[in-house]
Scaffold this active site. Structure first.
Site, PDB file in Angstrom:
ATOM      1  N   VAL A  12       0.826  -1.166   0.063  1.00  0.00           N
ATOM      2  CA  VAL A  12       0.008   0.004  -0.214  1.00  0.00           C
ATOM      3  C   VAL A  12       0.977   1.212   0.042  1.00  0.00           C
ATOM      4  O   VAL A  12       0.853   2.209  -0.715  1.00  0.00           O
ATOM      5  CB  VAL A  12      -0.814  -0.163   1.268  1.00  0.00           C
ATOM      6  CG1 VAL A  12      -1.757   1.044   1.333  1.00  0.00           C
ATOM      7  CG2 VAL A  12      -1.969  -1.250   1.146  1.00  0.00           C
ATOM      8  N   THR A 122      -5.802  -0.420   7.067  1.00  0.00           N
ATOM      9  CA  THR A 122      -7.004  -0.710   7.516  1.00  0.00           C
ATOM     10  C   THR A 122      -6.984  -1.070   9.132  1.00  0.00           C
ATOM     11  O   THR A 122      -6.540  -1.766   9.466  1.00  0.00           O
ATOM     12  CB  THR A 122      -7.281  -2.289   6.922  1.00  0.00           C
ATOM     13  OG1 THR A 122      -7.008  -2.114   5.501  1.00  0.00           O
ATOM     14  CG2 THR A 122      -8.730  -2.632   6.923  1.00  0.00           C
ATOM     15  N   PHE A 148      -8.542   0.598  -1.736  1.00  0.00           N
ATOM     16  CA  PHE A 148      -9.081  -0.418  -2.155  1.00  0.00           C
ATOM     17  C   PHE A 148      -8.407  -1.081  -3.124  1.00  0.00           C
ATOM     18  O   PHE A 148      -8.777  -1.534  -4.082  1.00  0.00           O
ATOM     19  CB  PHE A 148     -10.285   0.140  -2.508  1.00  0.00           C
ATOM     20  CG  PHE A 148     -11.206   0.706  -1.565  1.00  0.00           C
ATOM     21  CD1 PHE A 148     -12.126   0.278  -0.710  1.00  0.00           C
ATOM     22  CD2 PHE A 148     -11.219   2.188  -1.354  1.00  0.00           C
ATOM     23  CE1 PHE A 148     -12.996   0.740   0.319  1.00  0.00           C
ATOM     24  CE2 PHE A 148     -12.032   2.860  -0.636  1.00  0.00           C
ATOM     25  CZ  PHE A 148     -12.740   2.027   0.360  1.00  0.00           C
ATOM     26  N   GLU A 151      -4.051  -6.448  -5.065  1.00  0.00           N
ATOM     27  CA  GLU A 151      -2.439  -6.899  -5.499  1.00  0.00           C
ATOM     28  C   GLU A 151      -2.688  -7.378  -7.013  1.00  0.00           C
ATOM     29  O   GLU A 151      -3.680  -7.820  -7.243  1.00  0.00           O
ATOM     30  CB  GLU A 151      -2.072  -8.042  -4.721  1.00  0.00           C
ATOM     31  CG  GLU A 151      -1.847  -7.570  -3.371  1.00  0.00           C
ATOM     32  CD  GLU A 151      -1.072  -8.466  -2.427  1.00  0.00           C
ATOM     33  OE1 GLU A 151      -0.546  -9.518  -2.835  1.00  0.00           O
ATOM     34  OE2 GLU A 151      -1.231  -8.549  -1.394  1.00  0.00           O
ATOM     35  N   LEU A 246     -17.496 -13.063  -9.275  1.00  0.00           N
ATOM     36  CA  LEU A 246     -18.298 -14.050  -9.060  1.00  0.00           C
ATOM     37  C   LEU A 246     -17.568 -15.620  -9.758  1.00  0.00           C
ATOM     38  O   LEU A 246     -18.430 -16.456  -9.831  1.00  0.00           O
ATOM     39  CB  LEU A 246     -19.550 -13.913  -9.863  1.00  0.00           C
ATOM     40  CG  LEU A 246     -20.626 -13.063  -9.352  1.00  0.00           C
ATOM     41  CD1 LEU A 246     -21.767 -12.702 -10.138  1.00  0.00           C
ATOM     42  CD2 LEU A 246     -21.018 -13.490  -8.133  1.00  0.00           C
ATOM     43  N   GLY A 249     -13.856 -20.796  -6.810  1.00  0.00           N
ATOM     44  CA  GLY A 249     -12.287 -21.301  -7.005  1.00  0.00           C
ATOM     45  C   GLY A 249     -12.234 -21.934  -5.801  1.00  0.00           C
ATOM     46  O   GLY A 249     -13.242 -22.564  -4.863  1.00  0.00           O
ATOM     47  N   CYS A 256      -5.712  -9.681   2.687  1.00  0.00           N
ATOM     48  CA  CYS A 256      -6.740  -8.550   3.267  1.00  0.00           C
ATOM     49  C   CYS A 256      -8.127  -9.319   3.741  1.00  0.00           C
ATOM     50  O   CYS A 256      -8.628  -9.321   4.898  1.00  0.00           O
ATOM     51  CB  CYS A 256      -7.141  -7.799   2.115  1.00  0.00           C
ATOM     52  SG  CYS A 256      -5.822  -6.357   2.019  1.00  0.00           S
ATOM     53  N   LYS A 259      -8.210 -11.501   7.232  1.00  0.00           N
ATOM     54  CA  LYS A 259      -7.961 -10.682   8.162  1.00  0.00           C
ATOM     55  C   LYS A 259      -9.179  -9.778   8.534  1.00  0.00           C
ATOM     56  O   LYS A 259      -9.569  -9.721   9.662  1.00  0.00           O
ATOM     57  CB  LYS A 259      -6.615  -9.817   7.894  1.00  0.00           C
ATOM     58  CG  LYS A 259      -6.162  -9.043   8.796  1.00  0.00           C
ATOM     59  CD  LYS A 259      -4.897  -8.527   8.519  1.00  0.00           C
ATOM     60  CE  LYS A 259      -4.433  -7.638   7.335  1.00  0.00           C
ATOM     61  NZ  LYS A 259      -5.107  -6.243   7.599  1.00  0.00           N
TER      62      LYS A 259
HETATM   63  C1  UDX Z   1      -8.519  -7.312  -1.816  1.00  0.00           C
HETATM   64  C2  UDX Z   1      -9.692  -6.200  -2.353  1.00  0.00           C
HETATM   65  O1  UDX Z   1     -10.245  -6.787  -3.678  1.00  0.00           O
HETATM   66  C3  UDX Z   1      -8.919  -4.915  -2.209  1.00  0.00           C
HETATM   67  O2  UDX Z   1     -10.025  -3.902  -2.605  1.00  0.00           O
HETATM   68  C4  UDX Z   1      -8.493  -4.544  -0.896  1.00  0.00           C
HETATM   69  O3  UDX Z   1      -8.115  -3.333  -0.690  1.00  0.00           O
HETATM   70  C5  UDX Z   1      -7.653  -5.697  -0.543  1.00  0.00           C
HETATM   71  O4  UDX Z   1      -8.089  -7.018  -0.566  1.00  0.00           O
HETATM   72  P1  UDX Z   1      -6.569  -8.708  -2.791  1.00  0.00           P
HETATM   73  O5  UDX Z   1      -6.261  -9.042  -1.568  1.00  0.00           O
HETATM   74  O6  UDX Z   1      -5.578  -8.182  -3.736  1.00  0.00           O
HETATM   75  O7  UDX Z   1      -7.866  -7.324  -2.788  1.00  0.00           O
HETATM   76  O8  UDX Z   1      -7.540  -9.855  -3.927  1.00  0.00           O
HETATM   77  P2  UDX Z   1      -8.544 -10.015  -4.576  1.00  0.00           P
HETATM   78  O9  UDX Z   1      -8.480  -9.818  -5.991  1.00  0.00           O
HETATM   79  O10 UDX Z   1      -9.879  -9.146  -4.170  1.00  0.00           O
HETATM   80  O11 UDX Z   1      -8.927 -11.446  -4.266  1.00  0.00           O
HETATM   81  C6  UDX Z   1      -8.975 -11.718  -3.014  1.00  0.00           C
HETATM   82  C7  UDX Z   1      -9.317 -13.509  -3.127  1.00  0.00           C
HETATM   83  O12 UDX Z   1     -10.517 -13.907  -3.783  1.00  0.00           O
HETATM   84  C8  UDX Z   1      -8.247 -14.367  -4.000  1.00  0.00           C
HETATM   85  O13 UDX Z   1      -7.978 -15.476  -3.133  1.00  0.00           O
HETATM   86  C9  UDX Z   1      -8.833 -14.537  -5.152  1.00  0.00           C
HETATM   87  O14 UDX Z   1      -8.478 -15.607  -5.784  1.00  0.00           O
HETATM   88  C10 UDX Z   1     -10.371 -14.619  -4.767  1.00  0.00           C
HETATM   89  N1  UDX Z   1     -11.367 -14.383  -5.856  1.00  0.00           N
HETATM   90  C11 UDX Z   1     -11.420 -13.192  -6.461  1.00  0.00           C
HETATM   91  C12 UDX Z   1     -12.275 -15.452  -6.258  1.00  0.00           C
HETATM   92  O15 UDX Z   1     -12.047 -16.752  -5.950  1.00  0.00           O
HETATM   93  N2  UDX Z   1     -13.026 -15.252  -7.259  1.00  0.00           N
HETATM   94  C13 UDX Z   1     -13.348 -13.862  -7.902  1.00  0.00           C
HETATM   95  O16 UDX Z   1     -13.913 -13.797  -8.593  1.00  0.00           O
HETATM   96  C14 UDX Z   1     -12.491 -13.022  -7.203  1.00  0.00           C
END
Ligand code: UDX
Length: 428
Positions: A12, A122, A148, A151, A246, A249, A256, A259
């Site tokens: 961040v 956060t 928001f 990664e 949607l 997985g 994030c 936690k």
């Molecule tokens: C997330 C939030 O999206 C972001 O706004 C916040 O600030 C930090 O946390 P990030 O941790 O980078 O971001 O991951 P993200 O892309 O949101 O995915 C989170 C998890 O959900 C991953 O394990 C990903 O594989 C899973 N995921 C995401 C799915 O299984 N299906 C999806 O459609 C989207």
């Protein structure tokens, strides 16, 4: 142009610093890790984040971005200071504020008159007040400005935000922080500090809820002969729901969601509200790890003891090198506990990588990871796995079972090569 100091150069902090410099501000980033600071001064970005190295190089070259290990020095000429230090999960699920407090206390005396301190980490509701108390300066305003950033697309998310949320009781300070983002023309939402802090938790918890829900529907699809890919298209066209987030997985993870969902459950508990819905969302995610494990067990013939399982993908999602709370590792641990031999490959996880238990054998190629395997499990959605020729895999692995946890493989092509493919959210 404003003079900005950033405390903490993790995902961040470094993204915020590099992007703010890119937008024309003068930025100095501080970190207690002197080795990291030296690397950054030399233009070496220690994390994998798309375009971040480019922006750091740009800022170093035009002089708008500098790095130091002295946080008091960093803030001494700043108009706005961003606190971007970690808030790990404490033993009771709440966010551990000790880094935020320590950083605020360290810089307090060095802050210029009428400086604005921004909480970007956060933090639980009420933390703006915690920082105010740590700083103990009546001339300094503390503002909440949650991030928001995802990664892998953090730079793009910063430069094209859905919205910028600023929480402060002082409208002048709130507008000053909002103005730092003028160049990206954001939808600016100004609130009180508690609301800004809660927006971050509510957004992440709602996204996690969406995923736990879709994974549950995927499991039902497997039983009733429906296809989750068709179901989410049909559901996502409802504008009230939307098509994003949607994808089914092996469960959700990362630095994030796990936690923040636990922290929100804890915030609710402290507020006297039993957030059973959110606890179920967390519980459903653990069930999803178990569900994928059981599909691998079934593919192996009912027992994993002594069975070699190849895993493709270890990071918590593609386009990152981050293993924190990775669903792939959760599944791998379960397989190991049942006596499986786990051989894994991930494009961003080198063989000597720390963070991967030694009990997981790391291979230096996707096909090599399948050598001698009975089952192949695809757990992270790296594009390159899609293009691997199943005939090469068939030559390497004696088994003919694939569990596609992310539905990225061309099922028909793998079936033509003799593989039995257990997709997610489809009956086989
Ligand atoms: C997330 C939030 O999206 C972001 O706004 C916040 O600030 C930090 O946390 P990030 O941790 O980078 O971001 O991951 P993200 O892309 O949101 O995915 C989170 C998890 O959900 C991953 O394990 C990903 O594989 C899973 N995921 C995401 C799915 O299984 N299906 C999806 O459609 C989207």
């Amino acid at each position: 142009m404003s003079r900005i100091a950033i405390i903490g150069t993790g995902y961040v902090g470094l993204t915020t610093g590099a992007c703010m410099a890119h937008l024309g501000h003068q930025v100095i980033c501080a970190d207690v890790d002197t080795k990291k600071v030296e690397q950054l001064q030399g233009g070496v970005v220690p994390i994998l984040e798309y375009r971040l190295d480019e922006l750091v190089a740009e800022g170093l070259a035009n002089g708008r971005l500098t790095f130091t290990s002295d946080s008091s020095l960093a803030v001494s000429d700043a108009e706005v200071v961003f606190l971007c230090v970690p808030t790990p999960q404490g033993d009771d699920g709440s966010a551990d504020l000790s880094y935020v407090q320590a950083a605020a206390t360290t810089i307090a005396a060095a802050l210029p008159h009428e400086c604005i301190v921004v909480n970007k980490s956060t933090v639980p509701v009420g933390s703006t007040k915690v920082v105010e108390r740590a700083i103990r300066r009546s001339d300094v305003r503390v503002v909440s400005n949650p991030e928001f950033l995802r990664e892998g697309s953090a730079v793009d998310d910063f430069l094209h935000p859905d919205r910028v949320v600023v929480g402060c009781d002082d409208p002048v300070a709130a507008r000053a922080v909002g103005a730092l983002y003028d160049a990206v023309r954001p939808q600016l939402i100004i609130t009180d500090p508690a609301s800004a802090e809660l927006i971050k938790y509510a957004a992440n918890a709602l996204l996690a809820t969406k995923l736990s829900f879709v994974n549950a529907i995927a499991t039902i699809c497997e039983q009733v002969g429906a296809d989750i890919d068709d179901v989410v298209v049909g559901v996502g066209y409802d504008t009230r729901i939307g098509p994003g987030f949607l994808r089914p997985g092996p469960g959700w993870g990362g630095s994030c969601f796990p936690k923040d969902t636990r922290a929100l459950a804890r915030i609710a508990e402290d507020a006297g509200y039993d957030f059973g819905l959110l606890r179920s969302v967390i519980e459903a995610n653990l069930q999803q790890f178990d569900h994928i494990t059981s599909k691998i067990r079934t593919a192996a013939g009912g027992s994993l003891s002594g069975v070699t399982v190849a895993i493709w993908g270890l990071t918590f999602k593609a386009r990152t090198d981050d293993l924190r709370d990775s669903p792939a590792l959760e599944v791998a641990h379960r397989l190991l506990r049942e006596g499986a031999i786990v051989q894994a490959f991930d494009p961003t996880v080198p063989e000597h990588r720390t963070g991967v238990p030694e009990t997981i054998r790391l291979a230096d190629g996707a096909v090599r990871a399948t050598s001698g395997a009975t089952v192949l499990a695809v757990l992270t959605e790296w594009d390159e796995f899609k293009w691997i020729d199943p005939t090469e895999v068939a030559a390497a692995m004696p088994g003919r079972h694939v569990v596609d946890g992310r539905n990225i493989l061309d099922r028909a092509q793998w079936q033509r090569n003799g593989f039995h493919v257990a997709s997610t959210g489809r009956s086989s």
